[in-house]
Design an enzyme around this catalytic site. Structure first.
Site, mmCIF file in Angstrom:
data_model
loop_
_atom_site.group_PDB
_atom_site.id
_atom_site.type_symbol
_atom_site.label_atom_id
_atom_site.label_comp_id
_atom_site.label_asym_id
_atom_site.label_seq_id
_atom_site.Cartn_x
_atom_site.Cartn_y
_atom_site.Cartn_z
ATOM 1 N N SER A 59 1.912 -7.013 0.555
ATOM 2 C CA SER A 59 2.613 -5.897 -0.079
ATOM 3 C C SER A 59 1.784 -5.161 -1.122
ATOM 4 C CB SER A 59 3.911 -6.388 -0.718
ATOM 5 O OG SER A 59 3.645 -7.220 -1.831
ATOM 6 N N LYS A 126 4.168 -6.430 -8.332
ATOM 7 C CA LYS A 126 4.328 -5.022 -7.974
ATOM 8 C C LYS A 126 3.707 -4.153 -9.068
ATOM 9 C CE LYS A 126 6.944 -6.251 -4.473
ATOM 10 N NZ LYS A 126 6.392 -6.247 -3.098
#
Length: 256
Positions: A59, A126
């Protein structure tokens, strides 16, 4: 000056030892003391300074790839500090964000992870895109997200979009399409996105879209869940490097 001729004189070259006899610790006792000190030091470092994690998925490609070992610093959170736009952060699962089977570890690995001697799992990594008060919108004609109305050039870290994608998802936020808006971001929270926008279960996936009824998902991450900011890749050695905050968000104004 007088001397006490009855007192014994030290033999030449010998040292005088005063006080009671000193008992030397056995090797195993010294090893135990050193082990305890090492564990205490590791706990202090993990709690206040830095912690190791690993990247469990794709990701955050291309910058962080699966199984990279990263180091997270906690100093920037001291005295009420908080992440800024562009920072890559590690945070605890806000609830239902993690997918797939849980990490499997044995008792020793779990113990070493708890004191910071092994990388920890069960967290997400993230990039911060919006902070308190910000509104994040997707997207302009060039496929760039906008923060407080200002387009952000993310070409330096966002994964390239695969060739052949249809025009309606040709943007830097394609997990749910190119027409969405989030915010204002509540106080004490952040809006986050993965750099691999085609494969990142981030804040955008947890947005409540206009056509949804009775949606209870929360796309924001509470700052209390943030462990710290990623500042280095430690392993593998071929990928080891320090990480900094990009200048992509420098032109973004604070929310009015």
């Amino acid at each position: 000056m007088t001397t006490d001729e009855s007192a014994p004189s030290p033999v030449d070259g010998a040292s005088v030892v005063r006080g009671g006899p000193h008992r030397r610790r056995s090797p195993w006792q010294e090893s135990l003391v050193l082990l305890v000190l090492a564990v205490v030091l590791a706990i202090v470092v993990k709690t206040f300074f830095l912690q190791a994690f690993y990247i469990p998925s794709s990701s955050m490609e291309p910058g962080l790839v699966e199984n990279d070992r990263i180091l997270v610093q906690k100093v920037s959170t001291w005295f009420g500090g908080s992440p800024e736009r562009g920072d890559v952060i590690v945070f605890e699962d806000p609830g239902g964000w993690l997918t797939g089977p849980p990490d499997t570890t044995n008792g020793l690995q779990d113990a070493l992870s708890r004191v910071g001697l092994l990388p920890s799992g069960g967290h997400l990594v993230k990039r911060v895109v919006g902070v308190a008060g910000d509104t994040v919108t997707c997207c302009d004609e060039q496929g760039r997200i906008l923060v407080n109305g200002v387009p952000v050039d993310e070409d330096g870290y966002v994964a390239e979009r695969p060739a052949g994608r249809s025009a309606d998802v040709d943007c830097n936020g394609p997990m749910i399409g190119c027409e969405w808006s989030a915010g204002p971001v509540p106080d004490g929270e952040v809006f986050v996105m993965g750099d691999n926008r085609d494969d990142s279960a981030d804040s955008t996936v947890h947005l409540c879209l206009p056509d949804e009824v009775d949606c209870a998902r929360d796309p924001f991450v509470d700052l209390d869940l943030v462990v710290g900011t990623v500042f280095a890749v430690a392993w593998p050695l071929g990928n080891a490097r320090f990480l900094g905050r990009p200048d992509s968000f420098d032109a973004v104004p604070d929310a009015g």
